[in-house]
Design an enzyme around this catalytic site. Structure first.
Site, PDB file in Angstrom:
ATOM      1  N   ASP A   2       0.887  -1.169   0.000  1.00 28.25           N
ATOM      2  CA  ASP A   2       0.000   0.000   0.000  1.00 28.25           C
ATOM      3  C   ASP A   2       0.923   1.218   0.000  1.00 28.25           C
ATOM      4  O   ASP A   2       1.572   1.514   1.003  1.00 28.25           O
ATOM      5  CB  ASP A   2      -0.893  -0.038   1.249  1.00 28.25           C
ATOM      6  CG  ASP A   2      -1.717   1.244   1.425  1.00 28.25           C
ATOM      7  OD1 ASP A   2      -1.652   2.136   0.553  1.00 28.25           O
ATOM      8  OD2 ASP A   2      -2.420   1.350   2.450  1.00 28.25           O
ATOM      9  N   LYS A  56       2.629  11.124  -3.414  1.00 31.24           N
ATOM     10  CA  LYS A  56       1.581  10.429  -4.177  1.00 31.24           C
ATOM     11  C   LYS A  56       0.664  11.411  -4.909  1.00 31.24           C
ATOM     12  O   LYS A  56       0.135  11.104  -5.974  1.00 31.24           O
ATOM     13  CB  LYS A  56       0.770   9.562  -3.221  1.00 31.24           C
ATOM     14  CG  LYS A  56      -0.254   8.646  -3.878  1.00 31.24           C
ATOM     15  CD  LYS A  56      -0.884   7.752  -2.836  1.00 31.24           C
ATOM     16  CE  LYS A  56      -1.890   6.791  -3.435  1.00 31.24           C
ATOM     17  NZ  LYS A  56      -2.442   5.900  -2.389  1.00 31.24           N
ATOM     18  N   GLU A  93      -7.328   0.261  -4.546  1.00 28.04           N
ATOM     19  CA  GLU A  93      -7.360   0.174  -3.079  1.00 28.04           C
ATOM     20  C   GLU A  93      -8.689  -0.384  -2.562  1.00 28.04           C
ATOM     21  O   GLU A  93      -8.689  -1.267  -1.697  1.00 28.04           O
ATOM     22  CB  GLU A  93      -7.040   1.541  -2.468  1.00 28.04           C
ATOM     23  CG  GLU A  93      -5.559   1.881  -2.627  1.00 28.04           C
ATOM     24  CD  GLU A  93      -5.231   3.356  -2.423  1.00 28.04           C
ATOM     25  OE1 GLU A  93      -6.098   4.101  -1.933  1.00 28.04           O
ATOM     26  OE2 GLU A  93      -4.100   3.753  -2.755  1.00 28.04           O
ATOM     27  N   ASP A 137     -12.969   5.424   2.460  1.00 26.83           N
ATOM     28  CA  ASP A 137     -11.542   5.509   2.812  1.00 26.83           C
ATOM     29  C   ASP A 137     -11.168   6.933   3.226  1.00 26.83           C
ATOM     30  O   ASP A 137     -11.088   7.836   2.397  1.00 26.83           O
ATOM     31  CB  ASP A 137     -10.700   5.060   1.603  1.00 26.83           C
ATOM     32  CG  ASP A 137      -9.200   5.041   1.904  1.00 26.83           C
ATOM     33  OD1 ASP A 137      -8.768   5.606   2.926  1.00 26.83           O
ATOM     34  OD2 ASP A 137      -8.448   4.463   1.092  1.00 26.83           O
TER      35      ASP A 137
END
Ligand code: ADP
Ligand code: MG
Length: 618
Positions: free
Chosen positions: A23, A87, A187, A211
């Site tokens: 992850d 990211k 994800e 999330d």
């Protein structure tokens, strides 16, 4: 070197070996694996017994790079050399992020163009891919240390909303870290797998995955049919997360301490202490009803009730996204059968309750929310390793398919291990004025330069009407059907001219040849990516030279001799840098020339606009 053997039909590895799941998060990253004895997914810990690696890098003075917990203190003490949230920059051009550029305290190169962003640290330039690769290398290292074996293959997760460029960037980061990325998975899909959803071939279900991480929020609605996940819709806010919760507590604390935000700008250490204490308070309030501490002899205090009313508007915002994604998929809350909670911030009881109330049913929160994505990635990795025989794998393409772009680079359109059938496309443009044809060469393979890959076909899209460079929109579509036949369609969207060819990608390749091509790509990964960076920097530099040359010529009358001379000098320096073949030097010289010419380019544009408007009514 260990021999890799892959099954051509499925793209899976035939021998048993450990493949890790990763992850790669905005705030935290982690690596997990299926434990060979227990067959359960486990996130791997470091010496401090923590599974999370903060996604933070610090560049030290002697060229040392630290990653994770050790880099964290530098966020406050050495912000310009400390990189976080990389990211957010993956696969992005400066234009994409210009609205949020204030978010980054390190230097993101700002040339207001469509080019991919670069980050400057001292005299060096890094791409987000390189920066992410340091985090991945740290995770690889951790896995090798804990598992006492070489790790060369992985599955990496990305948000469902990541586009093709962002996925490709993630893949490249893996490659640069010495990892073959067997698959990029979403994800929310990984999180579902960690709850065992999707492991049964006959299962059909509609799932919502909520999330809430450190700095980002997203919700995805997934439809599972016969073991295959489809993303029906996804929504969110890439600037909303637990950090915002911390910030609200910081505000309350500084009020209690009788300070102002301005005072904190000059007291970095104090600001850091308050911020850390606020995060501590937030975490404590997930289990307890109040928190108090002392900062510099003064008391700070917050209750769970106070905290909940502070964050209520933010929770409401996330529910708006849930509403929107239901609307986009044409569903109502009652249609959602399962809700999966992901991200450290879903530990906040008020968040959990709000989501459960919204959907009208209990949420799944038994798996550690900051590990759940990595655990699911490990399950997917295990399936790819062929250890989980009950789970059927779709057919995948064993080698990447793409076309040649400027400088002889391979631009992957359908990555290796993509499921078949599959369709993907991208838009290109011309680089010469009045260009009437564009040559399209189709390649198969994993190397960054097409000369190292296998050419499948070549054709010319001709008859493009004369247009200035950059204006034509050439759309290339790759359609790979179930028989593994690739159809390549090229069309120029403004004029509508189009052409199609058919090729057989794997035609004539034996298993051994495919294996060798894969091995070569691993062996040459580092030099390939360095070479790619050099080719890209050189192409950019050459375009910059051409632009400057044209500009100086066209606007001669408006440019002083001194300006001409300094621009010429900048150009010579850039030409020398290109000769020197050093990526950092080329980028620095390109940037320098850009800085040099921007002021008079702006002035000349103003004059030109003024002239164009003269005598015209507006
Ligand atoms: P990302 O996916 O963005 O990398 P994570 O899922 O690791 O992020 O979430 C990190 C966030 O979770 C941080 O803001 C952190 O403070 C928060 N968090 C971690 N533990 C708790 C807790 N017990 N209560 C509330 N928030 C928490
Ligand atoms: Mg996450």
């Amino acid at each position: 070197m260990a021999k890799v053997s892959i099954n051509i039909a499925t793209g899976t590895l035939q021998q048993e070996e450990l493949i890790v799941g990763i992850d790669l998060g905005t705030t935290n990253s982690l690596v997990a694996v299926i434990h060979p004895d227990t067959r359960q997914p486990v996130a791997l810990k470091d010496v401090d017994q923590t599974t999370l690696v903060p996604s933070i890098l610090h560049f030290g003075e002697q060229g040392s790079i630290s990653v994770g917990h050790s880099a964290r203190p530098f966020l406050e003490t050495d912000p310009s050399n400390t990189i976080y949230s990389v990211k957010r920059l993956m696969g992005k051009s400066y234009k994409d992020i210009s609205q949020n550029s204030g978010f980054f305290s390190y230097k993101v190169i700002d040339d207001d163009s469509d080019r991919l962003v670069k980050i400057q640290v001292g005299q060096k330039f890094y791409s987000p891919i390189e920066l992410s690769s340091y985090i991945l290398a740290e995770l690889k290292h951790r896995a090798e240390h804990v598992l006492k074996t070489n790790i060369s293959k992985c599955v990496i997760t990305v948000p469902a909303y990541f586009n093709d460029a962002q996925r490709q960037a993630t893949r490249d980061a893996g490659k640069l870290a010495g990892l073959e990325v067997l698959r990029i998975i979403n994800e929310p899909t990984a999180a579902s797998l960690a709850y065992g959803i999707g492991l049964n071939q006959d299962e059909s279900k509609t799932i919502a995955v909520y999330d809430l991480g450190g700095g980002t929020f997203d919700v995805s609605i997934l439809k599972l049919t016969d073991g295959i996940f489809e993303v029906l819709s996804t929504h969110g806010d890439t600037y909303l997360g637990g950090d915002d919760f911390d910030h609200l507590i910081v505000k309350q604390f500084i009020a209690q301490l009788g300070l102002t935000e301005e005072e904190l700008h000059t007291h970095k250490a104090l600001a850091q202490t308050i911020r850390l204490s606020a995060e501590q308070a937030k975490k404590t309030l997930s289990d307890q009803t109040s928190f108090s501490a002392e900062i510099g002899g003064e008391k700070v205090h917050i209750t769970r009730d106070e905290f909940e009313s502070l964050i209520q508007p933010l929770i409401e915002k996330t529910l708006d996204s849930c509403r929107q994604s239901l609307k986009d998929s044409g569903l109502s809350p009652a249609d959602i059968e399962t809700i999966v909670m992901v991200g450290g911030s879903t530990r906040v009881p008020a968040v959990k309750n709000a989501v459960a109330n919204f959907f009208g049913k209990a949420v799944n929160d038994t798996v550690n929310p900051d590990e759940v994505v990595a655990l699911g990635a490990a399950i997917q990795a295990d399936i790819l390793a062929g250890n989980n025989k009950e789970v059927l794998l779709l057919d995948v393409t064993p080698l990447s398919l793409g076309i040649e772009t400027m400088g002889g680079l391979m631009d992957v359109i359908i990555p290796r291990n993509s499921k078949i059938p599959s369709r993907a496309g991208r838009q290109y443009t011309t680089h010469k004025d009045g260009q009437s044809g564009i040559q399209i060469a189709v390649y198969q393979g994993e190397r960054d330069l097409v000369k190292d890959n296998r050419k499948l076909a070549e054709f010319t899209l001709s008859g493009i009407p004369g247009m200035p460079a950059g204006l034509p929109k050439v759309d290339i579509q790759f359609i790979l059907n179930t028989d593994g036949i690739l159809q390549v369609k090229a069309s120029e969207l403004r004029s509508g001219i189009a052409q199609t060819i058919e090729v057989k990608p794997q035609y004539g390749l034996t298993d051994t040849e495919v294996e060798n091509m894969l091995l070569a790509s691993m062996t040459h990964a580092k030099e390939d990516i360095q070479l790619r960076a050099l080719v890209e920097a050189t192409t950019e530099a050459e375009q910059m030279l051409q632009l400057t040359e044209n500009f100086l010529h066209k606007h001669q009358v408006h440019i002083t001799e001194a300006e001409q001379a300094s621009a010429r000098l900048g150009m010579t320096q850039l030409q020398d840098a290109i000769q020197g073949k050093d990526k950092n030097a080329i980028m620095a010289a390109t940037e320098a020339l850009n800085q040099l010419t921007t002021p008079f380019a702006e002035r000349v544009m103003d004059i030109a606009v003024g002239e164009a408007l003269k005598g015209k009514e507006i």
